[in-house]
Motif scaffolding. Sequence first.
Motif, PDB file in Angstrom:
ATOM      1  N   HIS A 174      -4.334   6.666   6.202  1.00  0.00           N
ATOM      2  CA  HIS A 174      -4.210   5.952   4.922  1.00  0.00           C
ATOM      3  C   HIS A 174      -5.564   5.450   4.454  1.00  0.00           C
ATOM      4  O   HIS A 174      -5.843   5.428   3.244  1.00  0.00           O
ATOM      5  CB  HIS A 174      -3.235   4.773   5.058  1.00  0.00           C
ATOM      6  CG  HIS A 174      -3.876   3.496   5.492  1.00  0.00           C
ATOM      7  ND1 HIS A 174      -4.260   3.257   6.805  1.00  0.00           N
ATOM      8  CD2 HIS A 174      -4.235   2.394   4.784  1.00  0.00           C
ATOM      9  CE1 HIS A 174      -4.820   2.057   6.884  1.00  0.00           C
ATOM     10  NE2 HIS A 174      -4.815   1.514   5.679  1.00  0.00           N
TER      11      HIS A 174
ATOM     12  N   TRP B 208       2.358   3.938   5.715  1.00  0.00           N
ATOM     13  CA  TRP B 208       1.236   4.313   4.852  1.00  0.00           C
ATOM     14  C   TRP B 208       0.584   5.599   5.321  1.00  0.00           C
ATOM     15  O   TRP B 208      -0.110   6.259   4.536  1.00  0.00           O
ATOM     16  CB  TRP B 208       0.267   3.161   4.643  1.00  0.00           C
ATOM     17  CG  TRP B 208      -0.387   2.530   5.840  1.00  0.00           C
ATOM     18  CD1 TRP B 208      -0.520   3.022   7.100  1.00  0.00           C
ATOM     19  CD2 TRP B 208      -1.025   1.254   5.849  1.00  0.00           C
ATOM     20  NE1 TRP B 208      -1.195   2.138   7.899  1.00  0.00           N
ATOM     21  CE2 TRP B 208      -1.530   1.039   7.162  1.00  0.00           C
ATOM     22  CE3 TRP B 208      -1.229   0.258   4.892  1.00  0.00           C
ATOM     23  CZ2 TRP B 208      -2.217  -0.114   7.530  1.00  0.00           C
ATOM     24  CZ3 TRP B 208      -1.916  -0.887   5.270  1.00  0.00           C
ATOM     25  CH2 TRP B 208      -2.407  -1.070   6.568  1.00  0.00           C
TER      26      TRP B 208
ATOM     27  N   TRP C 272       0.826  -1.201   0.000  1.00  0.00           N
ATOM     28  CA  TRP C 272       0.000   0.000   0.000  1.00  0.00           C
ATOM     29  C   TRP C 272       0.866   1.258   0.000  1.00  0.00           C
ATOM     30  O   TRP C 272       0.572   2.240  -0.697  1.00  0.00           O
ATOM     31  CB  TRP C 272      -0.935   0.013   1.208  1.00  0.00           C
ATOM     32  CG  TRP C 272      -2.327  -0.470   0.918  1.00  0.00           C
ATOM     33  CD1 TRP C 272      -2.992  -1.475   1.549  1.00  0.00           C
ATOM     34  CD2 TRP C 272      -3.231   0.047  -0.056  1.00  0.00           C
ATOM     35  NE1 TRP C 272      -4.261  -1.618   1.014  1.00  0.00           N
ATOM     36  CE2 TRP C 272      -4.435  -0.685   0.027  1.00  0.00           C
ATOM     37  CE3 TRP C 272      -3.144   1.067  -1.011  1.00  0.00           C
ATOM     38  CZ2 TRP C 272      -5.539  -0.442  -0.793  1.00  0.00           C
ATOM     39  CZ3 TRP C 272      -4.241   1.319  -1.837  1.00  0.00           C
ATOM     40  CH2 TRP C 272      -5.417   0.565  -1.725  1.00  0.00           C
ATOM     41  N   THR C 273       1.936   1.246   0.793  1.00  0.00           N
ATOM     42  CA  THR C 273       2.821   2.410   0.829  1.00  0.00           C
ATOM     43  C   THR C 273       3.391   2.695  -0.547  1.00  0.00           C
ATOM     44  O   THR C 273       3.409   3.848  -1.008  1.00  0.00           O
ATOM     45  CB  THR C 273       3.951   2.178   1.838  1.00  0.00           C
ATOM     46  OG1 THR C 273       3.385   2.001   3.143  1.00  0.00           O
ATOM     47  CG2 THR C 273       4.925   3.345   1.860  1.00  0.00           C
TER      48      THR C 273
ATOM     49  N   LEU D 136       0.616   4.141  -2.867  1.00  0.00           N
ATOM     50  CA  LEU D 136       0.264   5.518  -2.547  1.00  0.00           C
ATOM     51  C   LEU D 136       1.394   6.483  -2.881  1.00  0.00           C
ATOM     52  O   LEU D 136       1.161   7.652  -3.182  1.00  0.00           O
ATOM     53  CB  LEU D 136      -0.104   5.627  -1.065  1.00  0.00           C
ATOM     54  CG  LEU D 136      -1.327   4.825  -0.599  1.00  0.00           C
ATOM     55  CD1 LEU D 136      -1.483   4.930   0.920  1.00  0.00           C
ATOM     56  CD2 LEU D 136      -2.594   5.300  -1.292  1.00  0.00           C
TER      57      LEU D 136
ATOM     58  N   VAL E 261       0.360   9.129   2.727  1.00  0.00           N
ATOM     59  CA  VAL E 261      -0.787   9.998   2.464  1.00  0.00           C
ATOM     60  C   VAL E 261      -0.337  11.231   1.686  1.00  0.00           C
ATOM     61  O   VAL E 261      -1.071  11.742   0.827  1.00  0.00           O
ATOM     62  CB  VAL E 261      -1.457  10.401   3.791  1.00  0.00           C
ATOM     63  CG1 VAL E 261      -2.409  11.581   3.605  1.00  0.00           C
ATOM     64  CG2 VAL E 261      -2.209   9.208   4.377  1.00  0.00           C
TER      65      VAL E 261
END
Length: 635
Positions: free
Chosen positions: A508, A569, A248-249, A252, A573
């Motif tokens: 997040h 995460w 996810w990091t 994003l 953002v």
Amino acid sequence: MHPPPLHEHITCVAAPAIWLSPRSGQLTGGADGLYVADRRVLSRFVVTVDGAEPVPVETVPDGASGARFLASAGDVSVERIRTVTRDGGTERIVLRNRGEAAVTAKLEITAAADLAPVATVRSGDGATLRQLALGDGVERSASDGFRVRLDGRTRAEPSLAPGESFTATITIKATPPRTSGFRPAPPSAPAPWADAPLTVESPDTDLNRLIAQGVDDLTALLLADGDDLYSAAGSPWYLTLFGRDALWTARLALPLGYELAAGTLRALARRQGTRTDPATEEEPGKIPHELRPDDTTGWLPPLYYGTVDATPLFVVTLAEAWRWGMPSGEVEALLPAVERALGWLGGFDEFVHYVGSAETLANQGWKDSADGVQHADGRLPRPPIALSEVQAYAYQAATLGADLLDAFGRPGADRWRSWAASLADRFRSRFWLDGYPAIALDGNGDPVDGVASNMGHLLGTGLLTPDEEARVAARLPELDSGFGLRTLTPHAAGFDPLSYHLGSVWPHDTVIAILGLVRTGHAEIAARLARGLVAAAPAFGHRLPELFGGQDASEPPVPYPTACSPQAWAAAVSPALVTALLGLDVDIPEGRVSLSPVPGFGPLSVRNIRIGSTPLSVEVAPDGTITTKGGPPLE
């Protein structure tokens, strides 16, 4: 035992090192310490002047890896300039005579190491460990060969004329033992974006500072597996590779470039499951949840696979990194791992689900606390549990995976498109309640009817029709605290704004919904949520934590005492907001890069969005006019 509170601590990070202390700068107990590679190499560090601790005056963080502590000892000011490095840290202590007469100041620094594994400190058991005294040139080691050395004067008695100063510099260096298996390592080179970091300039200084802090924190959290970069999950307990968090990091953070995603994917692919092992929950094709060195593990195995969402997120991350410019050769090398991941998804009869275990993780989605998935009346669902957002990730993985297979001339694309369409039909008939999708189906096949933020993850994945997306978008404001989405509606029986997953705000989680809202044409709701995150940022020094309280925004945000900060995460953002606010849509293989800025955030100047190998800068005027410089051609 609950982890020790962290919300009032000052954290300096240069992964795999963290220096964590209260605002005084002193290390005296609890979670205080300098940690390197998940071991506490400095458990006590107390500065005294004339036998007493100076009185704290001011504490100022300096980027992600430093801090300045100012204190007073009568006429003598005590300034401590702290910097954490990848293998330890340095503290420069400056005594300055602020009085009108000469003084003699007796400086003493008491230092010790307990070499405790981070899991031991987190459990609260570190207080009973033996403290190994450190002094100038003294090296200490644990039984497994983990070493720490302190250099610098720990005692001095300078005579200072008015205005005169004296400086003592202390350096701590740790050397982990050479061991087989996985060990988080520092990167061998600066971050790919280091020379030209992503920046935002706008009249909203809180937005500007939030973006800058997030980029700085992501840089500090970088670790490496060989030459492959990935982001540590979060400070102080999770400076290691987590499948879901790292993926996810990387997704994003794609405005910082594709390299983080590429490195994360390769590191995880090397540990992709090859066999069935109930002890670790490994299965063929499955992407792991968490990796730790053997000497720092807690209750979970060193290589643990208990996650239901990392595997579909792996496929989606590769597809999105390709669209952002990851070279075709690097993408193609990972396609066998994609095929194995799709094979794992295809092994479920109806919906992708998990059973979980009280001994490891009862819940295996991103809300992985034992009570994180609830019915509206507070009942816990019986496993196996099929989460709504996991079906969306699986749908997106199958469709984007099919696109990858087609693009590189590999068979199987039609099978996965058909599989995705069938999954969407089943989801439509089983998950929908009165105007919103259930958070999950339980082991009886019944919908878990808590109105939860998970529905925001469905937007933009393709699982929902435009009408269904509009219904989800219309329901999300019920969860809006004013500072971001609550994880659970206040109308639920289990709602608690200071719980982990039952009403708190996870930045997040909110930004994932923001991105989905922008992609599906609901920019007004996205803008409202984005303003909430920006409004929350000053309460945390513009470093958004892992989570915070879901109380109403009529009061300042309430810290969650044990939240990780910085956390990967949450830091991501920042670049994700750039994607959302610019309405940035990137598909390099198709030759498409487009912008559709969210109204109400101009004028806006964004520099160094890294698309492929070419940085893009964007200016949005107050009237919405867009000017670009560099980057690939725009539609």
